[in-house]
Design a protein around this motif. Structure first.
Motif: not given
Length: 970
Positions: A811-819
């Motif tokens: 919920p915070v690092l939406v792009f990085t955690m997707e990566e």
């Protein structure tokens, strides 16, 4: 004797080193747009809606205004909302988010007028529907711009189908909600002083006003006493910071409990406006100050006697302009003089000049006395100029056309001085209301307006929370709504408790009209003044649904809509538009109530905005819903503070200290901006600047390295490698215990919107418990063990950690955690945002193990500190060269240490624990009592594979390795 290792092979390729393509450098600014495109392609938001059996959770978006690029406050606001929505979705809810825009109102209308002025066009000469269409196009353009800017921040939501207050359905519902006020008796037309913007020519609500310092003229004015016996010829002195109101003066009031005296001038310098023999009535507490302002020394006046409240009763006063040549008897009537409760002797003179057309307290006083007809004036026009036929001052402006000082105040002061009406003059700097749109000062001006009463009893069958809007709102605040932070409750409660009736009307063109008709020739107080007809209301609503609110302004609409209901010739059509806060206050009806992705009861789980919305959207939504629903439209109100620069100053383009979201994203990426939001206490004012963002980026890098280590160590992990928790070593079971504790903390934090608490807990765990301890300890087993139970247990824990950290941080690092997720689970339909937080068994929690590990880590701190001294002194180059002796006084701690591989925990090649008394020269850490370390070098040779120094190196089949590595190689 040690074996000869000169021909030892290179064992690097035999190690289980991390394997991952996950880059150290994030490259977020360039890579984030691709993830946005991917989420749109796979339809993440829509797929989440397809999950069945979930309890709905709805955050209702407070609509931003569609008239400019996003600022840092927008980024903060939308990111907090996004974290609320995403975290609740991942906790098992059907978390819906419908973004919206506020489109009507003065800011857009003002922009179109500016365009007209540049072209030499006059707005009043343009067809009103054409003008409204230009306003609509302007708003549409900015909606498209802002939509893309919000999406770039990684905000999830129903972007293809937002709510927009100028949509035809929205306009029809806003009109319908207004007509409910018409029907339930809340609506009335009254003439009273309202906050008025002369620059914008319209009334304003409190939420449209901000306070700035302003330098104002201040004057002390003399009213001559008449018909009062021996007081005749004396002067009552008033003080005002609005000289322009003096032509509208109708009375002076005093305080019945204030001590007054009669003061006589005994000597006067030439530059003074007082003369020897002049007598002044003044409050005793203020007399010295007033006479000093008149440039009289203490020895140039004396107090003659007391003046009682009884004496003041029946005193008449003459306006200073009474009898002035050319005044046309405008001010010749005797002024009213009476007691009033709002008079004090803390500043001024103890007497208050009353212009009830320009002051609410005076208005209410004379309203309650039934004397409004005698005291109301209409001297000030809608542009802030005096009526042209007003003697001496006709056509003078209170404000210049650009919002600065006009010529009215000076004209009034000069005339008062000319006729001998001034005692003193000066200037004062004070906090003064300004329009938040034009930034120009406002005035109070008596005009006919439409109001919603907050205290009229409503007969609408919705009285569970009270019979009036005010009662319902106050009870809702305390009984139905949870406030984050709690101070929000106090702010809104105090505002609603003391607020006047709601001014609904605006004298503008771009908005939803007040859809009502008034009886020609009737008074607003007459029973039939307003046309109330349910069939008529239904017709209007249907017409707006089909053609929008513009239909109200088309020729023949009145005749068509009233056909068969009333004679059009008997009624006037109202063309004022609604306060835009009524628009946004009504959104619960056309978003929560009417949309399929709304809520069953039309009530939101959360409203979340800045602290300014206690007098804005939170406030208007509460009033509007209490009038039409009987209660608050929300269950939770979450409030954030304002964003300041790094020094704590308000951001301003003129100061050059603004932080633009677009620039931050270009440099760092949206995830860094989101991480800044998560790290800050949003409930208070926050600071942001280049150095703060650098610190945020550093925190990000540390987290990224943690995730990279896990990815590398899990490269070929399969279910066959999984170890049951019961079979794990104590160190792994401690990690699971911490996870169980953290899972509860994360869920509670997200549920209570405490993102700073969640991130702090997860970040500390990831960097302190994992990277600096667990990973550091287990690197040896992960890299050097063969297919050992210990290594498989460690990798099982890493897998468990991976699923929790990626989802907890998603919920915070939406792009990085997707990566991170896609690095391990690639696939066309794969996304971390499609999964929930994993359930974490509560029985993983082991308080005894956690307490024991705390003791072990204390011992470890002592050992690592001792070895650091040896490293600094260049006695050793690596901790693996050491085999210290650790003296531990506590027997329980010694027993506990015996259950762990303590040398692995301390990253040494050997370590001995003893209860013997420590020698004096042993190393000690002052705050770690009962632990002392004696340094010893490890004995043996260095294993060419794991680099530990052990006695058995070189004694195995594989050359130059220890027994553990020999087994791994075999």
């Amino acid at each position: 004797m040690c074996a000869d290792t000169t021909q030892t092979p290179d064992y690097k390729d035999t190690l289980n080193l991390p394997k991952t393509d996950f880059p150290m450098r994030a490259g977020l600014p360039k890579r984030e747009p691709a993830w946005l495109e991917r989420w749109e392609e796979i339809g993440v938001y829509d797929r989440l809606r397809e999950k069945e059996g979930r309890k709905p959770f709805t955050l209702h978006d407070g609509p931003p205004y569609a008239n400019g690029h996003l600022h840092i406050g927008h980024a903060l606001n939308k990111t907090i909302k996004d974290m609320i929505v995403r975290s609740h979705q991942m906790m098992g809810f059907d978390a819906r988010y419908v973004p919206g825009w506020d489109c009507h109102g003065l800011p857009i209308e003002w922009k179109i007028e500016e365009q007209y002025r540049k072209k030499g066009k006059n707005k009043d000469e343009v067809n009103v529907v054409d003008f409204r269409q230009e306003c609509r196009k302007f708003a549409e353009g900015w909606i498209d711009v802002q939509r893309e800017e919000f999406k770039r921040l990684g905000i999830t939501g129903n972007w293809p189908d937002p709510y927009i207050t100028m949509d035809f359905h929205a306009e029809s519902v806003i009109a319908d909600e207004f007509m409910k006020f018409l029907m339930n008796g809340t609506l009335y037309q009254g003439s009273k002083p309202v906050m008025w913007s002369p620059i914008e020519k319209t009334a304003l609500a409190e939420a449209e006003v901000e306070y700035h310092d302003k330098e104002s003229f201040t004057i002390w004015v003399k009213f001559k006493v008449v018909n009062a016996g021996d007081l005749d010829g004396a002067f009552v002195v008033i003080w005002t910071t609005t000289p322009w109101t003096m032509p509208s003066n109708k009375a002076v009031v005093y305080g019945k409990d204030i001590s007054y005296g009669l003061y006589e001038v005994t000597g006067a310098p030439d530059e003074c406006w007082a003369s020897v023999g002049d007598k002044f009535l003044l409050a005793d507490n203020l007399a010295a100050d007033v006479l000093g302002r008149a440039r009289l020394n203490d020895d140039q006046w004396n107090r003659v006697r007391d003046v009682t409240a009884a004496e003041l009763e029946g005193v008449g006063l003459a306006h200073p302009l009474a009898g002035a040549e050319g005044g046309n008897s405008e001010w010749d009537d005797i002024r009213d003089f009476r007691a009033a409760e709002f008079v004090t002797d803390t500043e001024g003179t103890g007497f208050v000049h009353c212009a009830p057309s320009h002051g609410m307290e005076e208005f209410e006083l004379y309203r309650d006395l039934g004397m409004l007809e005698q005291v109301i004036t209409y001297n000030v026009m809608d542009d802030g100029s005096f009526r042209t036929d007003l003697p001496f001052f006709g056509g003078k402006y209170i404000l210049s056309r650009k919002g600065g000082e006009g010529d009215a105040n000076k004209a009034v002061i000069d005339k008062l001085a000319e006729v001998g009406g001034l005692l003193a003059r000066g200037k004062i700097k004070h906090s003064y209301p300004h329009s938040w749109r034009s930034k120009a000062p406002i005035i109070y001006r008596n005009t006919p307006q439409w109001f919603a009463s907050v205290d009229r009893k409503l007969d609408d069958g919705m009285g569970q929370m009270g019979d009036t809007i005010r009662e319902r709102a106050l009870r809702s605040i305390d009984e139905l709504v949870k406030w984050t932070p709690q101070t929000g409750r106090n702010r809104l409660y105090s505002m609603i408790e003391a607020r006047p009736d709601w001014v609904l009307s605006r004298q503008r063109a771009w908005g939803v009209p007040l859809t009502c008709f008034t009886k020609k020739g009737a008074l607003p107080t007459d029973a039939g003044y307003l046309l109330r007809n349910a069939d008529l209301n239904a017709r209007i609503k249907a017409a707006f649904e089909k053609d929008g609110a513009d239909i109200w302004y088309t020729d023949g609409f009145k005749e068509k809509i009233l056909d068969g209901i009333a004679n059009p010739d008997d009624y006037d059509q109202v063309f004022d538009v609604l306060d835009v806060w009524f628009d946004s206050g009504s959104t619960h009806a056309f978003v929560l109530r009417d949309r399929e992705d709304g809520t069953e009861d039309g009530i939101a789980d959360v409203y979340m905005e800045g602290t300014d919305q206690h007098r804005g959207w939170f406030h208007s939504s509460m009033l509007q819903a209490c009038g039409t629903k009987g209660r608050a439209p929300y269950r939770n109100v979450v409030t954030h503070g304002f964003t300041l620069d790094a020094k704590g100053n308000k951001m301003s383009k003129s100061l050059g200290n603004t932080i633009v979201p677009e620039k931050v994203i270009e440099q760092y990426g949206a995830d860094i901006l989101r991480l800044w939001v998560a790290q800050t206490d949003y409930t208070a004012d926050q600071r942001i600047g280049p150095e703060i963002l650098k610190g945020t980026a550093d925190s990000y890098r540390r987290l990224r390295n943690t995730m990279r280590f896990m990815l590398g160590s899990l490269a070929d992990f399969t279910e066959a490698d999984r170890v049951a928790p019961v079979d794990m070593p104590r160190l792994e079971r401690w990690v699971l215990s911490r996870l169980a504790e953290l899972d509860e903390q994360v869920r509670k934090g997200y549920a209570s919107f405490d993102f700073q608490g969640v991130f702090s807990a997860v970040f500390t765990f990831a960097t302190v418990d994992l990277s600096s301890f667990y990973f550091d300890v287990r690197k040896d087993a992960l890299y050097c063990d063969g297919d050992s139970e210990r290594r498989r247990a460690a990798r099982t824990v890493l897998d468990i950690l991976f699923h929790r950290l990626t989802t907890w941080l998603a919920p915070v690092l939406v792009f990085t955690m997707e990566e991170v997720w896609l690095e391990r689970f690639p696939g066309d339909d794969s996304s971390v945002h499609l999964v929930d937080f994993p359930e974490t068994p509560a029985d993983w929690r082991n308080a005894e193990l956690e307490a024991g590990m705390a003791k072990i880590r204390r011992v470890r701190r002592a050992v690592t500190a001792a070895l650091e001294i040896q490293r600094q002194d260049k006695v050793i180059g690596s901790s693996l060269e050491a085999a210290p002796i650790v003296h531990v006084e506590d027997s329980e701690t010694r027993d506990l240490l015996a259950t762990f591989d303590v040398d692995d925990m301390c990253i040494t090649s050997g370590l001995s624990v003893t209860g013997d008394p420590a020698p004096a020269e042993a190393f000690r850490v002052p705050e770690i009592e009962g632990v002392a370390v004696v340094f010893e070098k490890a004995l043996g040779d260095k294993c060419q594979r794991c680099w530990k120094i052990l006695p058995d190196v070189g004694l195995h089949a594989q050359p130059g390795v220890c027994g553990r590595c020999n087994e791994a190689l075999n």
